[in-house]
Design a protein around this motif. Sequence first.
Motif, PDB file in Angstrom:
ATOM      1  N   SER A   4       0.835  -1.186   0.000  1.00  0.00           N
ATOM      2  CA  SER A   4       0.000   0.000   0.000  1.00  0.00           C
ATOM      3  C   SER A   4       0.875   1.243   0.000  1.00  0.00           C
ATOM      4  CB  SER A   4      -0.912   0.009   1.244  1.00  0.00           C
ATOM      5  OG  SER A   4      -1.613   1.227   1.331  1.00  0.00           O
ATOM      6  N   ALA A   5       0.441   2.281  -0.740  1.00  0.00           N
ATOM      7  CA  ALA A   5       1.210   3.521  -0.799  1.00  0.00           C
ATOM      8  C   ALA A   5       1.189   4.238   0.545  1.00  0.00           C
ATOM      9  CB  ALA A   5       0.640   4.425  -1.887  1.00  0.00           C
ATOM     10  N   GLU A   6       0.151   4.012   1.329  1.00  0.00           N
ATOM     11  CA  GLU A   6       0.050   4.643   2.638  1.00  0.00           C
ATOM     12  C   GLU A   6      -0.245   3.573   3.690  1.00  0.00           C
ATOM     13  OE1 GLU A   6      -2.461   8.109   2.793  1.00  0.00           O
ATOM     14  OE2 GLU A   6      -1.906   8.722   0.761  1.00  0.00           O
ATOM     15  N   GLU A   7       0.157   3.849   4.925  1.00  0.00           N
ATOM     16  CA  GLU A   7      -0.067   2.913   6.016  1.00  0.00           C
ATOM     17  C   GLU A   7      -1.169   3.456   6.920  1.00  0.00           C
ATOM     18  OE1 GLU A   7       3.482   1.797   8.014  1.00  0.00           O
ATOM     19  OE2 GLU A   7       4.453   1.033   6.189  1.00  0.00           O
ATOM     20  N   TYR A   8      -2.112   2.585   7.258  1.00  0.00           N
ATOM     21  CA  TYR A   8      -3.307   2.997   7.998  1.00  0.00           C
ATOM     22  C   TYR A   8      -3.290   2.445   9.420  1.00  0.00           C
ATOM     23  CZ  TYR A   8      -4.961   4.362   3.383  1.00  0.00           C
ATOM     24  OH  TYR A   8      -5.069   4.951   2.148  1.00  0.00           O
ATOM     25  N   TYR A   9      -3.984   3.139  10.293  1.00  0.00           N
ATOM     26  CA  TYR A   9      -4.093   2.707  11.686  1.00  0.00           C
ATOM     27  C   TYR A   9      -5.430   3.181  12.229  1.00  0.00           C
ATOM     28  CZ  TYR A   9      -3.520   7.419  13.541  1.00  0.00           C
ATOM     29  OH  TYR A   9      -3.719   8.738  13.855  1.00  0.00           O
ATOM     30  N   VAL A  10      -5.813   2.619  13.370  1.00  0.00           N
ATOM     31  CA  VAL A  10      -7.011   3.065  14.091  1.00  0.00           C
ATOM     32  C   VAL A  10      -6.597   3.344  15.534  1.00  0.00           C
ATOM     33  CG1 VAL A  10      -9.409   2.563  14.693  1.00  0.00           C
ATOM     34  CG2 VAL A  10      -8.386   1.499  12.660  1.00  0.00           C
ATOM     35  N   GLY A  11      -7.003   4.480  16.056  1.00  0.00           N
ATOM     36  CA  GLY A  11      -6.637   4.808  17.430  1.00  0.00           C
ATOM     37  C   GLY A  11      -7.789   5.439  18.189  1.00  0.00           C
ATOM     38  N   ALA A  12      -7.983   4.997  19.429  1.00  0.00           N
ATOM     39  CA  ALA A  12      -8.952   5.612  20.342  1.00  0.00           C
ATOM     40  C   ALA A  12      -8.166   6.179  21.518  1.00  0.00           C
ATOM     41  CB  ALA A  12      -9.969   4.584  20.828  1.00  0.00           C
ATOM     42  N   TYR A  13      -8.542   7.379  21.962  1.00  0.00           N
ATOM     43  CA  TYR A  13      -7.789   8.069  23.006  1.00  0.00           C
ATOM     44  C   TYR A  13      -8.748   8.677  24.017  1.00  0.00           C
ATOM     45  CZ  TYR A  13      -4.225   7.745  19.343  1.00  0.00           C
ATOM     46  OH  TYR A  13      -3.374   7.279  18.377  1.00  0.00           O
ATOM     47  N   TRP A  14      -8.335   8.662  25.281  1.00  0.00           N
ATOM     48  CA  TRP A  14      -9.148   9.285  26.320  1.00  0.00           C
ATOM     49  C   TRP A  14      -8.250   9.827  27.423  1.00  0.00           C
ATOM     50  CZ3 TRP A  14      -8.775   4.258  25.002  1.00  0.00           C
ATOM     51  CH2 TRP A  14      -8.381   3.332  25.966  1.00  0.00           C
ATOM     52  N   GLY A  15      -8.771  10.791  28.173  1.00  0.00           N
ATOM     53  CA  GLY A  15      -8.009  11.450  29.210  1.00  0.00           C
ATOM     54  C   GLY A  15      -7.869  10.609  30.465  1.00  0.00           C
ATOM     55  N   PRO A  16      -7.436  11.216  31.579  1.00  0.00           N
ATOM     56  CA  PRO A  16      -7.194  10.466  32.816  1.00  0.00           C
ATOM     57  C   PRO A  16      -8.412   9.661  33.245  1.00  0.00           C
ATOM     58  CG  PRO A  16      -6.373  12.709  33.010  1.00  0.00           C
ATOM     59  CD  PRO A  16      -7.144  12.655  31.734  1.00  0.00           C
ATOM     60  N   ARG A  17      -8.186   8.385  33.519  1.00  0.00           N
ATOM     61  CA  ARG A  17      -9.276   7.509  33.992  1.00  0.00           C
ATOM     62  C   ARG A  17      -8.647   6.384  34.809  1.00  0.00           C
ATOM     63  NH1 ARG A  17     -12.394   4.336  29.528  1.00  0.00           N
ATOM     64  NH2 ARG A  17     -13.216   6.392  28.953  1.00  0.00           N
ATOM     65  N   LYS A  18      -8.933   6.358  36.070  1.00  0.00           N
ATOM     66  CA  LYS A  18      -8.387   5.315  36.932  1.00  0.00           C
ATOM     67  C   LYS A  18      -9.145   4.022  36.701  1.00  0.00           C
ATOM     68  CE  LYS A  18      -7.183   4.253  41.740  1.00  0.00           C
ATOM     69  NZ  LYS A  18      -5.769   3.963  41.357  1.00  0.00           N
ATOM     70  N   GLU A  19      -8.410   2.981  36.303  1.00  0.00           N
ATOM     71  CA  GLU A  19      -8.993   1.665  36.083  1.00  0.00           C
ATOM     72  C   GLU A  19      -8.007   0.607  36.560  1.00  0.00           C
ATOM     73  OE1 GLU A  19     -12.030   1.545  32.518  1.00  0.00           O
ATOM     74  OE2 GLU A  19     -10.095   2.271  31.789  1.00  0.00           O
ATOM     75  N   SER A  20      -8.547  -0.503  37.021  1.00  0.00           N
ATOM     76  CA  SER A  20      -7.735  -1.609  37.506  1.00  0.00           C
ATOM     77  C   SER A  20      -7.380  -2.542  36.346  1.00  0.00           C
ATOM     78  CB  SER A  20      -8.516  -2.397  38.558  1.00  0.00           C
ATOM     79  OG  SER A  20      -9.637  -3.031  37.953  1.00  0.00           O
ATOM     80  N   PRO A  21      -6.444  -3.470  36.550  1.00  0.00           N
ATOM     81  CA  PRO A  21      -6.186  -4.473  35.509  1.00  0.00           C
ATOM     82  C   PRO A  21      -7.448  -5.244  35.133  1.00  0.00           C
ATOM     83  CG  PRO A  21      -4.425  -4.502  37.126  1.00  0.00           C
ATOM     84  CD  PRO A  21      -5.486  -3.595  37.669  1.00  0.00           C
ATOM     85  N   GLU A  22      -8.320  -5.498  36.124  1.00  0.00           N
ATOM     86  CA  GLU A  22      -9.583  -6.201  35.838  1.00  0.00           C
ATOM     87  C   GLU A  22     -10.472  -5.364  34.924  1.00  0.00           C
ATOM     88  OE1 GLU A  22      -7.822  -7.852  39.520  1.00  0.00           O
ATOM     89  OE2 GLU A  22      -8.238  -5.809  38.817  1.00  0.00           O
TER      90      GLU A  22
END
Length: 247
Positions: A4-22
């Motif tokens: 492919s002439a260009e490389e594609y990606y998908v990204g989701a981003y969010w600010g500070p959020r406290k979460e556990s490994p679970e």
Amino acid sequence: METSAEEYYVGAYWGPRKESPEDCARRTAELLTLLSACDPLLAHWYKPARSRKDARKQPLMPSDLATLTESFRRGVNREKGGPAIEQLGFTFWFGNGGARGEDVDLRITCGDDGGATPNSCVMTLPSIGANAERLSTAPVLSGVVRSMAQAWEPDWAAATSWEHRAAMAETPRAGGFVGWVTYLPRRRGVVPPLPAPVRIEPVDNRGALIVLTPERLTASNPEHVERGKRVGELLARADVLEPVIAR
């Protein structure tokens, strides 16, 4: 194989959020289940391995919460030789075990409540072969962005090429530009009417997908670049487009 002439990606981003490994494991399990309906290539995932030869020995599907939880727990951020820094969250990087250039990788950072950098879920897409051709389409990428929006509840998500992202601004930041497919949650505000052929699609009651063009978006097409900038201006004027973390 065709590259492919260009490389594609998908990204989701969010600010500070406290979460556990679970918590991270639960959201990842939901994401993997949703992705499996988007394309057959996205129905198989494996734990990281030392070599590609061993990549298919430890499957993550069907998703197992205990395995995912332990993977995030082992991915806690820490200084070398020092204690875990839970404020910086957890990172887990894995893939689908395909050949180089034809595979998909997922890198997830979640649970960071310090605010230095955004939490994120980023998928790199194949760059060669039939997988690249099949995944780099508006319907498939819309499904992937929708899946990330449902699983992670991000502040912004987009699917685009790295080249198109660079063309949107001198220093493009997550949340501050328009990709091929862009997700904006309702809490950011109301998406205004946008000029055809741009489409706006609802994501449950969470927000909206904005699809810039039904054809393959490329940075080499001046019309795609100008359309992205124009739509970005309209969204910024409506106060729904801004960087996830202002720095």
